[in-house]
Every structure is written in structure tokens, then in C-alpha cells.
Design an enzyme around this catalytic site. Structure first.
Site, PDB file in Angstrom:
ATOM      1  CG  ASP A 143       9.437  30.998  10.887  1.00 45.15           C
ATOM      2  OD1 ASP A 143       8.931  31.841  10.137  1.00 45.15           O
ATOM      3  OD2 ASP A 143      10.654  30.906  11.098  1.00 45.15           O
ATOM      4  CB  THR A 144       8.631  33.746  15.879  1.00 43.29           C
ATOM      5  OG1 THR A 144       7.809  34.194  14.806  1.00 43.29           O
ATOM      6  CG2 THR A 144       9.455  34.900  16.372  1.00 43.29           C
ATOM      7  CB  ALA A 145      12.714  30.947  18.420  1.00 45.47           C
TER       8      ALA A 145
END
Length: 526
Positions: free
Chosen positions: A339-341
Site C-alpha cells: 500500500d502506497t500513494a
């Protein structure tokens, strides 16, 4: 989306359209790229809660047009002073979820403060206003959040406060349903009023620590009060006519530079894009980078990492000699979260910010601390409990970090800002994007749209297979299998490939922005 968005003055790209709109709003209000980047970051912590939160970390890479300098800020947290391997006695590894996985101080709010203090034009309250509005008034529940909630519903439903927010009444909100986060709005309002200290020394720290300690957690008020991020000197290497920058350890950014150094030994423009040779060469180069990364990467305050040697051209030439263009090499992969943005902003003054933030796993530890509305990261669960491991858990230590924003300059000025979601996938997708743009002449959107692959393990998987999209030519896939790759064909635009974004600034100063069709992103330029 098939074409890049083109602007003449500014560009904002992010994995959620509302966050991109917030960045655009701040720029139009008179803020600069640094103000807008913080606004985008804060909004992502509201509208992409499965990927990022105020309870997570971030890394920032930036160009300041006034002094023509590239700088980086490490906004990642350290383990608590009372956190050590002994508290997990009898366990094979640190738990992936729950309060015992929330063992590092969230660094992101400190990162916001650092950027605004050093380069910002607007106040905390002004740049946080869009995020507060989305938290108070709600936003349409996205397909991406729905899918990730469904994927993690077992763990979410077991967490009392978390379940009330993300699975109200035991069900997942419908796509398009208004999603409101009132407790998170109150926390953002408090930070807007009290600033950085409101998070690390004020009521928010008190509430987080009180909740954790009441439920068997380990972080203390001292851990929060003593936290500080760091301005650090970026690492760089020359690739073709560009200088490519990455943030230094504890980030894995140097793997991106190692891979480009190896690829410089080949004439990629003579290798057809999408061919067996193209995929095989990039994958094998990346594997060699990963092999070294896995042996050395941790907090540089606790270990001597030979970065100069690792990113040297002479070492890259040695590694390139090890690549067999007919057979894959057996390199082990670690199991990592995804998960990352990633987002980027360029303003009309020429300032540029490339940044990335994360909770580690989707929804992080799955722990919302009391009535703060803040999801806490589980980044510390990546520490090893093996005393002989380079990333061994020790007090007040930063862990091996997958986050790695990238920026490439030409003639001393920003030319390409790029990055992506996905733990092991970040160096891989970055390498695909930068080579497609530099060696194959693609614009940002085309570079992102072309078929992708990801090699290695994500958490919960036992094998290090090569996932490749079904859009890749069948003959190419068969040749990869013949070369020994453990190929797993996945769907077109498969979500496992992560969400990439990129901005390119050409010789005339025009800006092109691309966002990943796998996400909910938007490129805004004018």
C-alpha cells in the site's frame, strides 16, 4: 486515459482525483508547489485511507527554483525507546496487524511541517482546509477502497473502532456512497490550529499513546515528543543525458539507481520495447539490485551501508556482466506490503515536489487510535527478530523502507517526476517508466499505460513469481518461461501492478502529466 494531460505552467498528479483537485486549488489560491504537495498529501490521508494516513510515513524529493537545489526529507518514524526483540519472545516474527505491529512513530505530519516551514507560502490551516472539508462532508466511496476493504474485511471487522469507521454495521459502504470521517476531521482541525506539536506533543499524541498502552502497545509519549525527521542529501546517478535522484537509506531508492547504471551498459533503443529481451534484461538487472539491497538496507545510523560502491558505474559494469540473456538467475525476494500513494506537483515558478507516503499494508496495523480517527502504520513489522539480520529490531531505529520518490533532471532542471505504489514493485515500475520515457520516447501516460510486470513476493504469498499482464505478447511470455521465469499471467491493467504517476517537463517548459488507469487518479495542468 490514453494521452497525457498537457499544461504550460503547472501540473498536479495523484492517485485520487480529489487530492489532485486540492493541489490545484492551493496553487490557484497563491500557494506554491510545496504548499500544494502538503495539501495533496493530507487529502490522500483522508480519501485514500486504505493506502495512507496521518499515522504513516512519507519521503519527499524536491527542487527549489530559487536556489536550483535538489533536497530530500526523510519523514519516516523510528521504533519506540522501549521496543526491542525481547518483547516478542517466543514469536517467529513481529505480528503484521494489531497494536503490537504499531511500533514506529508516524512521521508524515512532521514532513508536512518541514516543507511548509522551509518553503511554504501558506499556513497549516490553509493547506489542510481541503482535507478537513473531505473528512467533514465526506466523499464518494471509491471502487479501489471498496476492493481493499473487501480484501481486508476479516482483520478490519475484528478491530472495534476501526470496524465502526470502515465497515459500519458490519458491511462495506457501497461504491459512490458518502464516506464521512468526523473523528479524523477533528484531528486535522487540531493540527491546523496547533501545528506539528499538536500531533507529537499535544492531545493527539496523548490519545494515541493512551489507546496503545491500554491495549498492550509499546509506544510512549517520549517516543512522540522526541521524533524528528531529517533533511538529507539525495543520491544521484547519470543515466543517458539525465541525472536521476533518489532519497537515501533507509529508503530502497538506491536500487533504482543501481538498475539504471546496469542498463546503461546496453543500448535499450536497439532492443524492441515489449520484447523478451526488454523484459528479461530489466527484470534481471532489478534482481541483482534487490540481492544487494536485502543484504544491507536498514537504518544507516545503525549500520554502515556502502552506498558509494553500490551506485558506482564500475560496480554496475561488474553486475551487468553477471546477466545471462538466456536464463533467469535465482535471487530470493522478501515478503513486502504494497500500500502506497505517490504524487507530484510542479508550479509555474519551476518548483517541483515528488513524494510518496504509506501505511505499509493496506489499512496498516488496522488500529485506529481511540477517537483520533487516525489509522496507525505497521511499518515496524518489517523489522527482523534475528540478531544476525541487518534489519534487526532495536530501540529508536528506522526500518528498511520501500518508499522511494524519484526525480530526473536534465541540464540541471527537473525533467521527469515519477513514482508508484507497491513495495517490491516500486523499483520495477519506476525502471519501466523512466526507460520508456528516456529510451523509447514515450510520454508519461503512454509509459504508464504500457503492459507491466512485477517480480517477487507480496505479503501472504509463498512464491517469488513473475506476474505479467495478459496484454504482453504470447510469444514473449513463452520465451520468459523458457528462460526459467516462474511466470504468472494476470489480467490487463491488473491492480497488483500498483498505481503509478508521472510528470514530464520538456525543453519548451510544457508539462505533461500521466496517472495510472488502475487507480482513481487525475492529472491537472494549465
Amino acid at each position: 486515459m490514453n494521452k497525457s494531460i498537457v499544461g504550460t505552467k503547472t501540473m498536479v498528479v495523484s492517485p485520487h482525483y480529489l487530492a489532485s483537485m486540492a493541489g490545484s486549488q492551493i496553487l490557484q489560491k497563491g500557494g506554491n508547489a510545496f504548499d500544494a504537495a502538503v495539501a495533496v498529501s493530507a487529502c490522500l490521508a483522508v480519501v485514500y485511507p486504505h493506502m495512507t494516513s496521518l499515522g504513516g510515513d512519507s519521503f519527499w524529493l524536491m527542487y527549489n527554483a530559487k536556489d536550483s537545489k535538489i533536497r530530500a526529507y526523510n519523514a519516516s518514524g523510528r521504533s519506540g525507546y522501549k521496543v526491542h526483540s525481547g518483547i516478542y519472545k517466543g514469536e517467529a516474527s513481529i505480528p503484521n496487524r494489531g497494536v503490537k505491529s504499531a511500533i514506529t512513530v508516524p512521521g508524515m505530519v512532521d514532513g508536512w511541517n518541514a516543507l511548509l516551514q522551509e518553503y511554504g507560502r501558506l499556513s497549516f490551516a490553509e493547506v489542510l482546509e481541503p482535507a478537513i472539508s473531505y473528512a467533514v462532508n465526506g466523499f464518494p466511496f471509491t471502487k479501489d477502497q471498496h476492493e481493499n476493504t473487501e480484501k481486508n474485511i476479516d482483520i478490519l471487522s475484528k478491530m472495534p473502532i476501526t470496524s465502526e469507521i470502515y465497515t459500519p454495521n458490519g458491511s462495506i459502504p457501497r461504491i459512490g456512497e458518502r464516506f464521512v470521517q468526523k473523528d479524523l476531521a477533528q484531528s486535522l482541525r487540531y493540527i491546523a490550529q496547533e501545528g506539528r506539536d499538536g500531533f507529537y506533543k499535544g492531545d493527539i499524541a496523548q490519545k494515541i499513546v493512551s489507546y496503545l498502552q491500554s491495549n498492550g502497545g509499546y509506544l510512549t509519549l517520549e517516543d512522540f515528543a522526541d521524533h524528528t525527521g531529517n533533511w538529507v542529501t539525495p543520491l544521484s546517478t547519470a543515466y543517458r543525458d539525465y541525472t536521476v535522484y533518489q532519497v537515501p537509506p533507509n529508503s530502497q531508492g538506491f536500487t533504482g539507481l543501481m538498475t539504471l547504471n546496469m542498463l546503461e551498459n546496453y543500448q535499450l533503443d536497439q532492443i524492441p520495447h515489449g520484447s523478451f529481451e526488454y523484459y528479461h534484461l530489466l527484470i534481471e538487472s532489478l534482481k541483482l539490485s534487490f540481492r544487494d539491497r536485502n543484504q544491507v538496507l536498514t537504518d544507516p545510523d545503525f549500520s554502515n551501508i556502502p552506498i558509494d560502491r553500490l551506485i558506482s558505474k564500475s560496480y554496475a559494469a561488474e553486475l551487468a556482466q553477471q546477466i545471462d540473456m538466456q536464463h533467469e538467475q535465482g535471487v530470493a525476494s522478501g515478503s513486502m506490503g504494497s500500500d502506497t500513494a505517490y504524487a507530484a506537483v510542479v508550479d509555474q515558478e519551476g518548483n517541483a515536489v515528488s513524494f510518496i507516503q504509506s501505511l505499509y499494508f493496506e489499512f496498516g496495523s488496522a488500529v485506529v487510535a481511540g477517537d483520533t480517527g487516525i489509522l496507525l502504520q505497521n511499518r515496524g513489522s518489517f523489522f527482523s527478530l534475528d540478531p544476525g539480520h541487518v534489519n534487526y529490531l532495536e530501540p529508536h531505529k528506522r526500518t528498511f523502507h520501500t518508499l522511494m520518490p524519484a526525480l530526473a533532471c536534465k541540464d540541471g532542471k527537473p525533467s521527469i517526476l515519477y513514482g508508484t505504489q507497491g513495495g517490491e514493485g516500486q523499483p520495477q515500475t519506476q525502471t519501466a517508466i523512466i526507460t520508456r520515457m528516456i529510451d523509447y520516447g514515450m510520454d508519461p501516460q503512454q509509459a504508464i499505460n504500457e503492459p507491466r510486470w512485477v517480480w517477487g513476493r507480496t505479503w501472504g504469498e509463498n512464491t517469488s513469481d513473475l506476474k505479467i499482464e495478459n496484454r504482453v505478447d504470447v510469444q514473449t511470455i513463452e520465451l520468459l518461461k523458457k528462460a526459467g521465469h516462474e511466470v504468472k499471467v494476470v489480467t490487463d491493467f491488473d491492480g497488483v501492478m500498483g498505481h503509478a504517476q508521472a510528470i514530464r517537463i520538456d525543453e519548451q517548459g510544457f508539462l505533461s502529466g500521466g496517472v495510472d488507469p488502475r487507480g482513481d487518479g487525475l492529472a491537472i495542468g494549465w
